[in-house]
Design a protein around this motif. Sequence first.
Motif, PDB file in Angstrom:
ATOM      1  N   LYS A 132       0.834  -1.208   0.000  1.00 59.48           N
ATOM      2  CA  LYS A 132       0.000   0.000   0.000  1.00 59.48           C
ATOM      3  C   LYS A 132       0.864   1.252   0.000  1.00 59.48           C
ATOM      4  CE  LYS A 132      -3.838  -2.301   2.334  1.00 59.48           C
ATOM      5  NZ  LYS A 132      -4.578  -2.500   3.606  1.00 59.48           N
ATOM      6  N   LEU A 133       1.959   1.217   0.751  1.00 51.64           N
ATOM      7  CA  LEU A 133       2.877   2.348   0.776  1.00 51.64           C
ATOM      8  C   LEU A 133       3.575   2.500  -0.573  1.00 51.64           C
ATOM      9  CD1 LEU A 133       4.294   4.604   2.338  1.00 51.64           C
ATOM     10  CD2 LEU A 133       5.958   2.904   3.129  1.00 51.64           C
ATOM     11  N   LEU A 134       4.008   1.401  -1.148  1.00 53.29           N
ATOM     12  CA  LEU A 134       4.694   1.447  -2.434  1.00 53.29           C
ATOM     13  C   LEU A 134       3.815   2.050  -3.521  1.00 53.29           C
ATOM     14  CD1 LEU A 134       7.195   0.551  -4.127  1.00 53.29           C
ATOM     15  CD2 LEU A 134       5.975  -1.598  -4.532  1.00 53.29           C
ATOM     16  N   CYS A 135       2.545   1.733  -3.470  1.00 50.91           N
ATOM     17  CA  CYS A 135       1.624   2.251  -4.491  1.00 50.91           C
ATOM     18  C   CYS A 135       1.486   3.771  -4.431  1.00 50.91           C
ATOM     19  CB  CYS A 135       0.251   1.593  -4.341  1.00 50.91           C
ATOM     20  SG  CYS A 135       0.219  -0.141  -4.870  1.00 50.91           S
ATOM     21  N   THR A 136       1.828   4.363  -3.305  1.00 51.30           N
ATOM     22  CA  THR A 136       1.755   5.823  -3.168  1.00 51.30           C
ATOM     23  C   THR A 136       3.107   6.497  -3.420  1.00 51.30           C
ATOM     24  OG1 THR A 136       2.254   5.826  -0.781  1.00 51.30           O
ATOM     25  CG2 THR A 136      -0.049   5.547  -1.434  1.00 51.30           C
ATOM     26  N   GLN A 137       4.171   5.706  -3.557  1.00 57.35           N
ATOM     27  CA  GLN A 137       5.511   6.277  -3.709  1.00 57.35           C
ATOM     28  C   GLN A 137       5.809   6.725  -5.131  1.00 57.35           C
ATOM     29  OE1 GLN A 137       8.102   3.211  -2.146  1.00 57.35           O
ATOM     30  NE2 GLN A 137       8.042   4.069  -0.076  1.00 57.35           N
ATOM     31  N   TYR A 138       5.064   6.205  -6.086  1.00 59.45           N
ATOM     32  CA  TYR A 138       5.260   6.566  -7.490  1.00 59.45           C
ATOM     33  C   TYR A 138       3.996   7.243  -8.027  1.00 59.45           C
ATOM     34  CZ  TYR A 138       9.205   3.281  -7.298  1.00 59.45           C
ATOM     35  OH  TYR A 138      10.367   2.636  -6.960  1.00 59.45           O
ATOM     36  N   GLN A 139       4.190   8.082  -9.033  1.00 56.79           N
ATOM     37  CA  GLN A 139       3.035   8.707  -9.688  1.00 56.79           C
ATOM     38  C   GLN A 139       2.438   7.793 -10.746  1.00 56.79           C
ATOM     39  OE1 GLN A 139       4.245  12.568 -11.148  1.00 56.79           O
ATOM     40  NE2 GLN A 139       4.290  13.461  -9.085  1.00 56.79           N
ATOM     41  N   TRP A 140       3.197   6.800 -11.173  1.00 58.12           N
ATOM     42  CA  TRP A 140       2.773   5.798 -12.132  1.00 58.12           C
ATOM     43  C   TRP A 140       2.443   6.378 -13.504  1.00 58.12           C
ATOM     44  CZ3 TRP A 140       4.477   1.444 -10.503  1.00 58.12           C
ATOM     45  CH2 TRP A 140       4.491   1.148  -9.133  1.00 58.12           C
ATOM     46  N   CYS A 141       3.105   7.458 -13.825  1.00 53.40           N
ATOM     47  CA  CYS A 141       2.997   8.020 -15.177  1.00 53.40           C
ATOM     48  C   CYS A 141       4.132   7.495 -16.057  1.00 53.40           C
ATOM     49  CB  CYS A 141       3.046   9.541 -15.127  1.00 53.40           C
ATOM     50  SG  CYS A 141       1.664  10.293 -14.250  1.00 53.40           S
ATOM     51  N   LEU A 161      -5.189  -5.216  -2.963  1.00 50.13           N
ATOM     52  CA  LEU A 161      -5.447  -5.378  -4.392  1.00 50.13           C
ATOM     53  C   LEU A 161      -6.080  -4.112  -4.974  1.00 50.13           C
ATOM     54  CD1 LEU A 161      -6.863  -9.025  -4.482  1.00 50.13           C
ATOM     55  CD2 LEU A 161      -4.543  -8.265  -5.044  1.00 50.13           C
ATOM     56  N   GLU A 162      -6.923  -3.460  -4.209  1.00 46.40           N
ATOM     57  CA  GLU A 162      -7.531  -2.206  -4.668  1.00 46.40           C
ATOM     58  C   GLU A 162      -6.468  -1.140  -4.899  1.00 46.40           C
ATOM     59  OE1 GLU A 162     -12.019  -2.252  -2.737  1.00 46.40           O
ATOM     60  OE2 GLU A 162     -10.341  -1.595  -1.481  1.00 46.40           O
ATOM     61  N   ALA A 163      -5.512  -1.052  -3.989  1.00 46.38           N
ATOM     62  CA  ALA A 163      -4.435  -0.067  -4.138  1.00 46.38           C
ATOM     63  C   ALA A 163      -3.595  -0.371  -5.370  1.00 46.38           C
ATOM     64  CB  ALA A 163      -3.562  -0.059  -2.889  1.00 46.38           C
ATOM     65  N   ILE A 164      -3.347  -1.640  -5.627  1.00 52.37           N
ATOM     66  CA  ILE A 164      -2.563  -2.049  -6.789  1.00 52.37           C
ATOM     67  C   ILE A 164      -3.305  -1.712  -8.078  1.00 52.37           C
ATOM     68  CG2 ILE A 164      -1.651  -4.062  -8.011  1.00 52.37           C
ATOM     69  CD1 ILE A 164      -1.343  -5.332  -5.135  1.00 52.37           C
ATOM     70  N   ALA A 165      -4.571  -2.076  -8.143  1.00 54.03           N
ATOM     71  CA  ALA A 165      -5.358  -1.819  -9.351  1.00 54.03           C
ATOM     72  C   ALA A 165      -5.476  -0.321  -9.638  1.00 54.03           C
ATOM     73  CB  ALA A 165      -6.747  -2.438  -9.204  1.00 54.03           C
ATOM     74  N   LYS A 166      -5.535   0.474  -8.587  1.00 51.55           N
ATOM     75  CA  LYS A 166      -5.691   1.919  -8.735  1.00 51.55           C
ATOM     76  C   LYS A 166      -4.501   2.566  -9.435  1.00 51.55           C
ATOM     77  CE  LYS A 166      -6.870   6.038  -6.013  1.00 51.55           C
ATOM     78  NZ  LYS A 166      -7.123   6.564  -4.640  1.00 51.55           N
ATOM     79  N   THR A 167      -3.319   1.962  -9.353  1.00 44.74           N
ATOM     80  CA  THR A 167      -2.140   2.552  -9.996  1.00 44.74           C
ATOM     81  C   THR A 167      -2.281   2.584 -11.511  1.00 44.74           C
ATOM     82  OG1 THR A 167      -0.932   0.449 -10.249  1.00 44.74           O
ATOM     83  CG2 THR A 167      -0.684   1.639  -8.154  1.00 44.74           C
ATOM     84  N   GLY A 168      -2.990   1.618 -12.072  1.00 44.34           N
ATOM     85  CA  GLY A 168      -3.125   1.551 -13.521  1.00 44.34           C
ATOM     86  C   GLY A 168      -1.819   1.248 -14.227  1.00 44.34           C
ATOM     87  N   ALA A 169      -0.838   0.721 -13.487  1.00 41.77           N
ATOM     88  CA  ALA A 169       0.493   0.542 -14.074  1.00 41.77           C
ATOM     89  C   ALA A 169       1.182  -0.746 -13.639  1.00 41.77           C
ATOM     90  CB  ALA A 169       1.372   1.731 -13.704  1.00 41.77           C
ATOM     91  N   ILE A 170       0.506  -1.588 -12.883  1.00 42.94           N
ATOM     92  CA  ILE A 170       1.143  -2.783 -12.338  1.00 42.94           C
ATOM     93  C   ILE A 170       0.475  -4.045 -12.890  1.00 42.94           C
ATOM     94  CG2 ILE A 170       1.680  -4.079 -10.240  1.00 42.94           C
ATOM     95  CD1 ILE A 170       1.668  -1.481  -8.690  1.00 42.94           C
ATOM     96  N   ASP A 171       1.292  -4.934 -13.447  1.00 40.00           N
ATOM     97  CA  ASP A 171       0.836  -6.262 -13.837  1.00 40.00           C
ATOM     98  C   ASP A 171       1.079  -7.205 -12.660  1.00 40.00           C
ATOM     99  OD1 ASP A 171       0.245  -5.276 -16.319  1.00 40.00           O
ATOM    100  OD2 ASP A 171       2.007  -6.130 -17.314  1.00 40.00           O
ATOM    101  N   VAL A 172       0.113  -8.066 -12.370  1.00 34.77           N
ATOM    102  CA  VAL A 172       0.176  -8.891 -11.166  1.00 34.77           C
ATOM    103  C   VAL A 172       0.084 -10.375 -11.498  1.00 34.77           C
ATOM    104  CG1 VAL A 172      -0.831  -9.313  -8.892  1.00 34.77           C
ATOM    105  CG2 VAL A 172      -1.027  -7.044  -9.932  1.00 34.77           C
ATOM    106  N   TRP A 173       1.019 -11.142 -10.964  1.00 35.55           N
ATOM    107  CA  TRP A 173       0.889 -12.593 -10.920  1.00 35.55           C
ATOM    108  C   TRP A 173       0.527 -12.947  -9.484  1.00 35.55           C
ATOM    109  CZ3 TRP A 173       0.914 -16.013 -14.891  1.00 35.55           C
ATOM    110  CH2 TRP A 173       1.365 -15.553 -16.133  1.00 35.55           C
TER     111      TRP A 173
END
Length: 302
Positions: A132-141, A161-173
């Motif tokens: 959750k912290l990592l997802c806020t550390q980048y702007q994901w642009c 998972l919600e925080a990950i999906a919100k980035t719009g930039a992470i592929d997840v296995w």
Amino acid sequence: MGQQVDNDLLGEDGNASAGGDQHQFGGVWTRIKLEALEKYLGAFNTALSKQHFTRIYVDAFAGTGRCDIKVNGEKQSIDGSARRALAANPGFHKYHFIELLPRKLDALKSLAEDHPDKNIEIVQSDANTALKLLCTQYQWCNERAVLFLDPFGMHVEWTTLEAIAKTGAIDVWYLFPYAGLYRQAAKNADALDAVKESSLSRVLGTDAWRQAFYVQKRQTDMFGGDDGDERNADHREMLDFVSERLKGLFAAVTAPKVLYQGGDSKNPSGAPLFALYFAASNRNPKAFGLATKIAKDILDTL
């Protein structure tokens, strides 16, 4: 605790989550998930190598970088996800290895020292908190990432998972704990205590599983009472519920590859233990279309 009972509690390097010191061996499922990840990392970096994105690899349950497995009674030691990510060619620009247990952290630090040319960050933390912290550390642009989620049992929270999906930039296995799901959701609802109910709701992000999995039993005794609700959903229907939940969150999700206790991917045997999902958070149709095509092709070959 026996291996058959606790396979759903095992992380990448085969250590039980209870205390983390009781060693267990992984199986053929361990090799399958790691081969899928390894193939995708190479394809991901190749596809983005001519673009100007910063490529990031995140391992949420990084382990030690090595895995002990037992296949057909034969014990083997193979490279884990962290080592495979570091060996990817082309490589990533940055690596985040998340691990909670000190003895595993020591192994990761030694691994990082063996790769002084790599930008590696090792984080000692609970995976949910760290992600959750990592997802806020980048702007994901200007960043794109691949995340490997190989949890200890029912550990990944839906809010993560919600925080990950919100980035719009992470592929997840995501190696979903299939056995953990149907063991927690007992056949008779009377066996569902508050801890199990909370665990299911935390992982699935809703309490609607109760209505989806259970029906009220007919009155069965002479006093008009009943024995509580009974689960009428079979294992596959329960997994379909998980799939629909993930599809409602991510831009695209592959059909899960179910991994079994024994045999191989073409001739499995024993109980279903895990469901390996690929999920793309980038909502650009071209981006998630290519990502899921690559993932599907990989899963079809395993």
